[in-house]
Motif scaffolding. Structure first.
Motif, PDB file in Angstrom:
ATOM      1  N   ALA A  22     -10.942  31.873  54.547  1.00 11.60           N
ATOM      2  CA  ALA A  22     -10.482  30.875  55.516  1.00 11.60           C
ATOM      3  C   ALA A  22     -10.008  29.613  54.808  1.00 11.60           C
ATOM      4  O   ALA A  22      -9.062  28.960  55.255  1.00 11.60           O
ATOM      5  N   ALA A  23     -10.656  29.258  53.714  1.00  8.65           N
ATOM      6  CA  ALA A  23     -10.244  28.065  52.969  1.00  8.65           C
ATOM      7  C   ALA A  23      -8.898  28.254  52.283  1.00  8.65           C
ATOM      8  O   ALA A  23      -8.180  27.286  52.038  1.00  8.65           O
ATOM      9  N   MET A  24      -8.537  29.501  51.987  1.00  6.32           N
ATOM     10  CA  MET A  24      -7.264  29.767  51.307  1.00  6.32           C
ATOM     11  C   MET A  24      -6.079  29.802  52.267  1.00  6.32           C
ATOM     12  O   MET A  24      -4.939  29.656  51.828  1.00  6.32           O
ATOM     13  N   LEU A  25      -6.341  30.002  53.538  1.00  6.75           N
ATOM     14  CA  LEU A  25      -5.255  30.104  54.506  1.00  6.75           C
ATOM     15  C   LEU A  25      -4.682  28.735  54.838  1.00  6.75           C
ATOM     16  O   LEU A  25      -5.424  27.748  54.903  1.00  6.75           O
ATOM     17  N   PRO A  26      -3.378  28.656  55.070  1.00  6.73           N
ATOM     18  CA  PRO A  26      -2.816  27.375  55.507  1.00  6.73           C
ATOM     19  C   PRO A  26      -3.286  27.065  56.924  1.00  6.73           C
ATOM     20  O   PRO A  26      -3.500  27.960  57.743  1.00  6.73           O
ATOM     21  N   SER A  27      -3.472  25.776  57.202  1.00  8.07           N
ATOM     22  CA  SER A  27      -3.989  25.381  58.503  1.00  8.07           C
ATOM     23  C   SER A  27      -3.338  24.083  58.954  1.00  8.07           C
ATOM     24  O   SER A  27      -3.164  23.159  58.168  1.00  8.07           O
ATOM     25  N   ARG A  28      -3.013  24.010  60.241  1.00  8.53           N
ATOM     26  CA  ARG A  28      -2.419  22.785  60.782  1.00  8.53           C
ATOM     27  C   ARG A  28      -3.473  21.772  61.190  1.00  8.53           C
ATOM     28  O   ARG A  28      -3.184  20.590  61.313  1.00  8.53           O
ATOM     29  N   ASP A  29      -4.701  22.234  61.451  1.00 12.34           N
ATOM     30  CA  ASP A  29      -5.757  21.328  61.908  1.00 12.34           C
ATOM     31  C   ASP A  29      -6.801  21.048  60.830  1.00 12.34           C
ATOM     32  O   ASP A  29      -7.947  20.738  61.128  1.00 12.34           O
ATOM     33  N   ASP A  30      -6.395  21.115  59.566  1.00 13.91           N
ATOM     34  CA  ASP A  30      -7.282  20.854  58.418  1.00 13.91           C
ATOM     35  C   ASP A  30      -8.517  21.749  58.440  1.00 13.91           C
ATOM     36  O   ASP A  30      -9.609  21.313  58.107  1.00 13.91           O
ATOM     37  N   HIS A  31      -8.353  22.980  58.869  1.00 11.36           N
ATOM     38  CA  HIS A  31      -9.399  23.998  58.874  1.00 11.36           C
ATOM     39  C   HIS A  31     -10.565  23.671  59.796  1.00 11.36           C
ATOM     40  O   HIS A  31     -11.650  24.204  59.650  1.00 11.36           O
ATOM     41  N   ARG A  32     -10.364  22.789  60.773  1.00 10.21           N
ATOM     42  CA  ARG A  32     -11.457  22.443  61.685  1.00 10.21           C
ATOM     43  C   ARG A  32     -11.865  23.621  62.553  1.00 10.21           C
ATOM     44  O   ARG A  32     -13.052  23.828  62.802  1.00 10.21           O
ATOM     45  N   SER A  33     -10.899  24.380  63.033  1.00 17.91           N
ATOM     46  CA  SER A  33     -11.244  25.531  63.875  1.00 17.91           C
ATOM     47  C   SER A  33     -11.964  26.612  63.069  1.00 17.91           C
ATOM     48  O   SER A  33     -12.921  27.222  63.559  1.00 17.91           O
ATOM     49  N   CYS A  34     -11.541  26.821  61.840  1.00 20.36           N
ATOM     50  CA  CYS A  34     -12.237  27.792  60.978  1.00 20.36           C
ATOM     51  C   CYS A  34     -13.654  27.318  60.667  1.00 20.36           C
ATOM     52  O   CYS A  34     -14.597  28.112  60.689  1.00 20.36           O
ATOM     53  N   ALA A  35     -13.802  26.028  60.398  1.00 21.06           N
ATOM     54  CA  ALA A  35     -15.134  25.501  60.097  1.00 21.06           C
ATOM     55  C   ALA A  35     -16.047  25.623  61.311  1.00 21.06           C
ATOM     56  O   ALA A  35     -17.224  25.974  61.171  1.00 21.06           O
ATOM     57  N   ALA A  36     -15.516  25.367  62.499  1.00 23.23           N
ATOM     58  CA  ALA A  36     -16.331  25.492  63.711  1.00 23.23           C
ATOM     59  C   ALA A  36     -16.774  26.937  63.915  1.00 23.23           C
ATOM     60  O   ALA A  36     -17.938  27.198  64.245  1.00 23.23           O
ATOM     61  N   ALA A  37     -15.873  27.874  63.709  1.00 20.92           N
ATOM     62  CA  ALA A  37     -16.230  29.288  63.862  1.00 20.92           C
ATOM     63  C   ALA A  37     -17.247  29.710  62.811  1.00 20.92           C
ATOM     64  O   ALA A  37     -18.198  30.447  63.110  1.00 20.92           O
ATOM     65  N   LEU A  38     -17.078  29.234  61.581  1.00 23.93           N
ATOM     66  CA  LEU A  38     -18.028  29.583  60.528  1.00 23.93           C
ATOM     67  C   LEU A  38     -19.415  29.007  60.802  1.00 23.93           C
ATOM     68  O   LEU A  38     -20.426  29.656  60.537  1.00 23.93           O
ATOM     69  N   VAL A  39     -19.475  27.801  61.362  1.00 24.76           N
ATOM     70  CA  VAL A  39     -20.767  27.212  61.705  1.00 24.76           C
ATOM     71  C   VAL A  39     -21.412  27.988  62.844  1.00 24.76           C
ATOM     72  O   VAL A  39     -22.610  28.281  62.810  1.00 24.76           O
ATOM     73  N   LEU A  40     -20.619  28.331  63.865  1.00 22.83           N
ATOM     74  CA  LEU A  40     -21.173  29.078  65.003  1.00 22.83           C
ATOM     75  C   LEU A  40     -21.731  30.431  64.593  1.00 22.83           C
ATOM     76  O   LEU A  40     -22.718  30.909  65.155  1.00 22.83           O
TER      77      LEU A  40
END
Length: 85
Positions: A22-40
């Motif tokens: 997830a950290a390697m993928l480009p993101s428009r929201d600075d990986h916030r959605s990925c971080a939220a999913a990873l925390v959940l």
């Protein structure tokens, strides 16, 4: 190591791989959605792994997860500091 111990360890390793991908993928929201999913997903996974493997393994896995999610942790600490002032 029994199967009851290997399964949460395998799931935690897969979570770490998913966090790296997830950290390697480009993101428009600075990986916030990925971080939220990873925390959940990561919080219950950490509880399961701690229950199955013991508190020492839980601390190690929590440190590994915190190192992967250091930017959301820094933002949360910054918000807590602003609220405390």
């Amino acid at each position: 190591m029994s199967g009851a111990q290997a399964l949460p360890l395998l799931a935690a390793c897969l979570w770490l791989i998913a966090a790296n991908l997830a950290a390697m993928l480009p993101s428009r929201d600075d990986h916030r959605s990925c971080a939220a999913a990873l925390v959940l997903v990561g919080v219950p996974l950490l509880g399961w792994a701690t229950y199955a493997l013991g508190p020492n393994a839980g601390v190690v896995l929590m440190a590994a997860g915190a190192s992967m999610l250091r930017w959301p942790l820094k933002a949360a600490l910054g918000r807590l500091r602003r609220l405390a002032q």
